[in-house]
Motif scaffolding. Structure first.
Motif, PDB file in Angstrom:
ATOM      1  N   THR A   5       0.767  -1.141   0.084  1.00 20.12           N
ATOM      2  CA  THR A   5       0.067   0.069  -0.110  1.00 20.12           C
ATOM      3  C   THR A   5       0.753   1.174   0.013  1.00 20.12           C
ATOM      4  OG1 THR A   5      -1.890  -0.989   1.186  1.00 20.12           O
ATOM      5  CG2 THR A   5      -1.620   1.283   1.110  1.00 20.12           C
ATOM      6  N   SER A  20      -7.078  -1.335   5.695  1.00 20.69           N
ATOM      7  CA  SER A  20      -6.050  -2.397   6.635  1.00 20.69           C
ATOM      8  C   SER A  20      -6.736  -3.072   7.650  1.00 20.69           C
ATOM      9  CB  SER A  20      -5.051  -1.288   7.293  1.00 20.69           C
ATOM     10  OG  SER A  20      -4.284  -0.657   6.296  1.00 20.69           O
ATOM     11  N   PHE A  23      -8.528  -6.094   5.776  1.00 19.30           N
ATOM     12  CA  PHE A  23      -7.546  -7.197   5.748  1.00 19.30           C
ATOM     13  C   PHE A  23      -7.378  -7.907   7.143  1.00 19.30           C
ATOM     14  CE2 PHE A  23      -5.328  -4.707   2.192  1.00 19.30           C
ATOM     15  CZ  PHE A  23      -5.855  -5.452   1.279  1.00 19.30           C
ATOM     16  N   GLU A  32      -0.024  -7.103   4.377  1.00 20.48           N
ATOM     17  CA  GLU A  32       0.136  -5.729   3.964  1.00 20.48           C
ATOM     18  C   GLU A  32       1.169  -4.966   4.439  1.00 20.48           C
ATOM     19  OE1 GLU A  32      -2.854  -1.793   3.332  1.00 20.48           O
ATOM     20  OE2 GLU A  32      -2.871  -2.921   5.392  1.00 20.48           O
TER      21      GLU A  32
END
Length: 353
Positions: A5, A20, A23, A32
């Motif tokens: 990201t 986030s 996720f 991530e």
């Protein structure tokens, strides 16, 4: 699966925070890696900021900022390329329309890594804005275009982008506003103003097109003055310096305060009567909190709010600014322009397909 990201400005941190979190909640197997380019240095980007907003700290901070658009973008591409080669992600995820957005997309494209663009399809149709160039180029690079509105989808179709790449997911900023509204906190306001919080107009001015043009800035300040209402203005450093450089006075009905953090800004927005702004994000947040918006720009990428009649474009027209502030009302039957507040989950699901 690994997702890299790329973010570079505080609004992007807020958008990325909800993705986030998604996720972690629904795809804990995804790793991530967050890269902060450093495009916008903000003293609030500290441990306190991350703790308060429950935002994961970046894995990398490139410390790039302060140069021209070209200098910053080039330096970002070079450093991002090295990190992408090291991490070897399956996706590069970018947000919005900053130089960091474009740099992330270009670096990934050169390495043949798929790009997913959150907030795709926005268009102001003003190519003089660096943000517009960033949006267009990033959209034509990305493999998945995550659009917040039907208008965004149509913009992309009009540019010849294949339908299968375009995914209507709503706006992750709506997710963020729902999450952070309960966490908002009242900023420290001048004595005497605190008791009249329901009567004030909130104003933000930061875009170069307004701050760097003496006549436009003068017209805007006169319009705010002529509205004859109490205005709270968290004064952006650029705006403050230009007011001093141009030797402009602050009208008596404007209460200037220092820039506030995101949670304080949410409180100010949610408790205001009207919002006046040249910020794209604040235009949407006005809608999220049910406030009429007066936009001191000549065009906006959030045209659906103008079409709905709850956001009025006034440019730097002194009379129109004053009149619009006094008469602004919020009336809208369709309350789901930007989705249902589950956009982040949809983004995560799409990256797994």
């Amino acid at each position: 699966m690994k997702v890299l990201t790329v973010i570079g400005a505080r609004p992007q941190f807020i958008k990325a925070s909800v993705v986030s979190r998604a996720f972690k909640d629904i795809r804990p197997d995804v790793r991530e890696v967050i890269v902060h380019t450093g495009q916008h240095y903000d003293a609030n980007m500290s441990d306190v900021f991350f703790d308060e907003l429950c935002i994961s700290r970046p894995d990398y901070n490139l410390g790039i900022g302060g140069g021209t658009h070209g200098q910053n973008t080039g330096r970002m591409i070079e450093k991002l390329e090295g990190i992408m080669k090291k991490i070897q992600p399956q996706w590069v995820l970018v947000y919005g329309d900053t130089d960091s957005t474009l740099a992330g997309a270009l670096a990934a494209a050169k390495l043949d890594i798929p790009v997913a663009h959150v907030e795709a399809g926005l268009r102001s149709f003003n190519r003089k804005m660096p943000e517009e160039i960033n949006r267009v180029l990033t959209d034509h690079i990305a493999q998945i275009l995550l659009v917040p509105t039907e208008i965004g989808r149509q913009n992309l179709r009009n540019e010849g982008i294949a339908d299968e790449k375009i995914k209507l997911v709503g706006d992750v900023m709506y997710d963020a506003s729902l999450y952070y509204k309960s966490k908002a906190r009242k900023p420290q306001l001048p004595i005497g103003l605190s008791d009249k919080v329901s009567e004030y107009v909130l104003c933000t001015i930061h875009r170069a097109e307004n701050t760097d043009n003496r006549q436009r800035l003068t017209n805007i300040l006169h319009g705010l003055s002529d509205s004859n209402v109490q205005i709270i203005l968290p004064l952006h450093p650029r705006t403050r310096s230009k007011i001093a450089e141009f030797d402009l006075g602050i009208p008596e009905n404007i209460c200037v305060i220092d820039p506030v953090g995101y949670l304080e800004m949410v409180w100010l927005e949610a408790n205001s009567r009207v919002i006046v702004t040249d910020s794209g994000g604040v235009q949407k947040e006005a809608y999220f909190f049910g406030k009429p918006c007066v936009t001191i720009r000549d065009e906006t990428e959030w045209v659906e709010l103008v079409d709905a009649g709850i956001n009025q474009l006034v440019g730097d027209d002194t009379n129109l600014i004053a009149k619009s502030i006094r008469e602004a009302k919020f009336s809208l039957l369709n309350s789901n322009i930007y989705g249902q507040g589950n956009s982040a989950n949809m983004v995560v699901d799409l990256l797994n397909q």
